[in-house]
Design a protein around this motif. Structure first.
Motif: not given
Length: 165
Positions: A40-61
């Motif tokens: 679960a900690s491995i998956l949470a880390t991967a999901l957090t990284a994905f969300v951070a990258i998504f919010f940084h580059f996505s214009p979708i709000r």
């Protein structure tokens, strides 16, 4: 008849049948929870990284509720892919290895790829029933979940750590 009896043969058949109905020794729930926590900690880390990258580059709000639903669906999809790929193709997960656990049939033999695939697919049944199939191990005398019973497999302690390669 010279003291020949039929009882030992009958008892041996009953012992053999009992070994296919339940495992010799399953791993403790605490060790399995440790393995699940590592995964679960491995998956949470991967999901957090994905969300951070998504919010940084996505214009979708979009509204927060839509993003939360998408995040939940993404987390479930990531968990299914992680579990399926690791269990089916390597026979273990990093969490199982860290907790020194392995998957085995009730008789203690290692599982082939087909059995591992069936175990992962039936574990979805345990998860989709509001995780009732996983909580069943708290009530079962052998500590088995639904997917353990369905596939006649279980998680057991390994004698020595499994290599990570």
């Amino acid at each position: 008849l010279g003291g020949i009896t039929i009882d030992p043969a009958h008892r041996e058949t009953a012992d053999r049948q009992a070994s296919t109905d339940s495992p010799a020794a399953s791993a403790s729930i605490a060790r399995r929870m440790l393995g699940a926590l590592v995964d679960a900690s491995i998956l949470a880390t991967a999901l957090t990284a994905f969300v951070a990258i998504f919010f940084h580059f996505s214009p979708i709000r979009e509204p927060l509720s839509v993003l939360a639903a998408a995040l939940g669906i993404g987390a479930i999809a990531l968990w299914v892919a992680y579990d399926f790929l690791f269990i089916v193709y390597t026979g273990s997960t990093p969490g199982l290895r860290a907790a020194h656990l392995r998957l085995a049939a009730f008789d203690g033999s290692p599982l082939n790829r087909r059995e591992r695939r069936w175990r992962v697919l039936t574990s979805l049944l345990s998860a989709l029933s509001m995780r009732l199939g996983y909580h069943w191990c708290l009530l079962n005398q052998h500590g088995l979940c639904w997917h353990d019973r369905i596939t006649h497999t279980h998680v057991q302690s390994s004698a020595q750590p499994t290599p990570l390669a």
